[in-house]
Each structure stands twice: as C-alpha cells, then as structure tokens.
Design a protein around this motif. Sequence first.
Motif, PDB file in Angstrom:
ATOM      1  N   LYS A 172      43.844 -99.961  -0.863  1.00 33.91           N
ATOM      2  CA  LYS A 172      42.591-100.636  -0.551  1.00 33.91           C
ATOM      3  C   LYS A 172      42.482-101.020   0.928  1.00 33.91           C
ATOM      4  CE  LYS A 172      43.295-103.827  -3.641  1.00 33.91           C
ATOM      5  NZ  LYS A 172      43.048-105.019  -4.510  1.00 33.91           N
ATOM      6  N   ALA A 173      43.629-101.215   1.573  1.00 32.78           N
ATOM      7  CA  ALA A 173      43.612-101.604   2.982  1.00 32.78           C
ATOM      8  C   ALA A 173      44.943-101.261   3.629  1.00 32.78           C
ATOM      9  CB  ALA A 173      43.320-103.102   3.122  1.00 32.78           C
ATOM     10  N   SER A 230      43.187 -93.544   8.546  1.00 28.06           N
ATOM     11  CA  SER A 230      41.909 -93.672   7.845  1.00 28.06           C
ATOM     12  C   SER A 230      41.509 -92.371   7.171  1.00 28.06           C
ATOM     13  CB  SER A 230      40.804 -94.091   8.822  1.00 28.06           C
ATOM     14  OG  SER A 230      41.046 -95.361   9.376  1.00 28.06           O
ATOM     15  N   MET A 234      42.999 -92.733   3.422  1.00 21.93           N
ATOM     16  CA  MET A 234      41.892 -93.390   2.747  1.00 21.93           C
ATOM     17  C   MET A 234      40.646 -92.518   2.607  1.00 21.93           C
ATOM     18  SD  MET A 234      42.380 -97.333   4.023  1.00 21.93           S
ATOM     19  CE  MET A 234      41.344 -97.962   2.712  1.00 21.93           C
ATOM     20  N   LYS A 236      38.526 -91.308   4.718  1.00 23.83           N
ATOM     21  CA  LYS A 236      37.362 -91.531   5.566  1.00 23.83           C
ATOM     22  C   LYS A 236      37.190 -90.349   6.515  1.00 23.83           C
ATOM     23  CE  LYS A 236      38.028 -96.557   5.374  1.00 23.83           C
ATOM     24  NZ  LYS A 236      36.858 -96.887   4.546  1.00 23.83           N
ATOM     25  N   ASP A 273      40.024-101.077   6.269  1.00 22.41           N
ATOM     26  CA  ASP A 273      39.609-101.500   4.930  1.00 22.41           C
ATOM     27  C   ASP A 273      38.176-101.020   4.731  1.00 22.41           C
ATOM     28  OD1 ASP A 273      38.129-103.327   6.481  1.00 22.41           O
ATOM     29  OD2 ASP A 273      39.605-104.913   6.185  1.00 22.41           O
ATOM     30  N   ASP A 274      37.367-101.762   3.991  1.00 20.38           N
ATOM     31  CA  ASP A 274      35.988-101.347   3.765  1.00 20.38           C
ATOM     32  C   ASP A 274      35.078-101.632   4.953  1.00 20.38           C
ATOM     33  OD1 ASP A 274      36.575-100.393   1.245  1.00 20.38           O
ATOM     34  OD2 ASP A 274      36.159-102.312   0.261  1.00 20.38           O
ATOM     35  N   ASN A 275      35.583-102.375   5.921  1.00 15.35           N
ATOM     36  CA  ASN A 275      34.799-102.693   7.112  1.00 15.35           C
ATOM     37  C   ASN A 275      35.107-101.696   8.224  1.00 15.35           C
ATOM     38  OD1 ASN A 275      33.701-105.134   5.921  1.00 15.35           O
ATOM     39  ND2 ASN A 275      35.741-106.030   6.218  1.00 15.35           N
TER      40      ASN A 275
END
Length: 349
Positions: A172-173, A230, A234, A236, A273-275
């Motif tokens: 998640k992060a 990232s 994750m 991204k 993270d999500d930010n």
Amino acid sequence: MRIILVGYGVVGKGVTTILAQKYAEKVKDYGFNPKIVAISDIDGAVINPRGLSPEKLEAIKQRGYPISADPEFGNPGINALEVIESVEAEVVVEVTPVNIQTAEPAISHITKAFKTGKHVVTTNKGPLALAMPALTELAEYNNVYLRFSGTVGGGTPMLEFAKRCLAGDKIKAIRGIFNGTTNYILTEMSQNQVGFQDALSSAQKLGYAEREPSMDIDGFDTACKVVILSNWIMGKKITLKDVDRTGIRDITLQTLTEAAERGNTIKLIGSIDDNKPTVKPTEIAKTHPLCVSGVLNAVTFSTEYAGEQTLVGRGAGSIETAGAVLRDLLDIKHKLANRMLNSNLESYK
C-alpha cells in the motif's frame, strides 16, 4: 549466455571481476555460463565472439585505458550502438554514467538492444527515471526482459524483496532512505554536530559524494529511485517530473537539535502511496526502523497482510552493484529456461 558490457567504469570493472571470479562456481551451481563477448567504452571496444577469458578480462583491467588498444581483440573507434547491433549476444549490460537531463547515451543503448532482440540489465537510473513506462512497453513489444536491480538499493535486494517475498500481498505504501550520501551527511550533522558544508566536504573526501553533489543533496537520486519503485512495485506510470522533490541543503544544526529534543532526527525520505510521490527531509523517531546511520539505505513496505516490512543494507559500491547485475543475469537465465520449457510443453499438446 553471451553478454555485451557497455561502460567500463567502476561498476563495469566490478561486473567483469565478479563474473571472472565466480565463473566456475556459477557454472557448477546454477548451470549459468556467462561469456562477455564485448566491452564497449568511450574509446572503442574489445570484441571476441567466443568470449573474453577471465585472464583476458583481468589483463584488460590491469592495463587500463584505452581498452581498445588490446593487441588481440581491440577495436578502436567503434561505438556502443555499432557493437550492440553487430555483435551476437543474448544480453546487454548497460552501466554508463547517469544522465537525468536526456538519459543519453544509455537510453539509446537500451532501445537498440531491444530492437535487436537482446535483453538488458542496467544500473543506470537515467532512462528509467525519464522513460520507464515507455521502455517497459518496448521491452514487452520486442519480447525481451529489462532488469535493473542495481538502480535501487545497490547490493540490497529491495526490488526483489518486494516482488518475490511479498508476492500475493498488496503493498500500500513505500517509504525509505534511498541515498547513502545524504544519509551520511545528516548522520554527521546529527551525531557529530558539524555544519552542512563540513559534512558534505567529509563525504566528498571519503568518496561518498561527487565534486558536484547536486544529484544527491538536491534529492534527484532519491527521486529517480522513487520513480523506479513506483512503476515496478506499485504499477504506477510516472516519470521524474511527477515527483515532488526537496533536498537537504536547508537542513541546519538547529533543525536537527530541535528534532533531537523530541527524540527524533531528520532523514531524506522518499515516499510512495496514493498521493503524489515525494522526496523531502522528514522528521522521524530515532527508534524507527528507518533511522539508520552512515551510508546505509533502508526501505519500509507497508502491506495489507504482513504489516510493515523493513529492509536495511548498503546502497552503493562497485562490487555490491555488480552483485545486483549478477542477480539480474541469473533471473533472465531462469526466465529463458522457463520460456523454453513452456514452449516445449506446448509443442507436445
């Protein structure tokens, strides 16, 4: 496995040293038979389609520049793109210096390798920081592998830990200290009460910081690693321009003293993270797992099931980074073996 080595600086020499020293061991333990068939550098190349022997690799290293003056296999004037296109090999190992303005010449080396059907192992953060999504797509289009363990964590397997040991969990992060130079500077300031400039000078004398240190102290190096993590971990699709970046130039002894009074210290932390991905000096508790000293790196993966997992280790060094290259070569070897096995199974259906 035939290998073209592009770049013959500190890391390139580390790669040849490890492959020469570990050759017999790797053949015995892994069935891995690496052969460096070419080394390309700024003056030209040394090329032997049958592979440069460990003795020859050592002789080239001892002789120094220009490597293309080798009496047996020297090729003065030939550039890396010509070598990649003309020499038969399975893998290109790209270890030229980092350029975060244009990513050249490394990005051209990598794309040429892909287009000629060669897999790539690189320690160069520049192409990944500026164009990782595009390079990943190009590798997939050409049915080749791109591996880059040495770009994050050096000898500490941060990327592999997340991909393999945490497989099946959701990350998640990610937060971490990804630059040993800035960590050394902040450690010196905090523990020895020396100013920023004195700590930077000490880092330069010890070889931790470059004469022009902006890549490290302005957070660019950490930001490059945030981009790689990232994208790879994750999922991204970001580049260097997407990272909110602040370096450590403005950190003072007073700032560190005030943090110490609260039982904390300041570290340059890269966060995903999500930010928006960020790189900035961050106050953390001295008891926090990320609070490591000196040139160490540390990363914390926050996961859905396993909670927080922290990995600590050396982030740089020629042999450590060369060891990451070896891990990537072995990974490609296993991937190719599995691909061949699956192909054979399909043929029996």
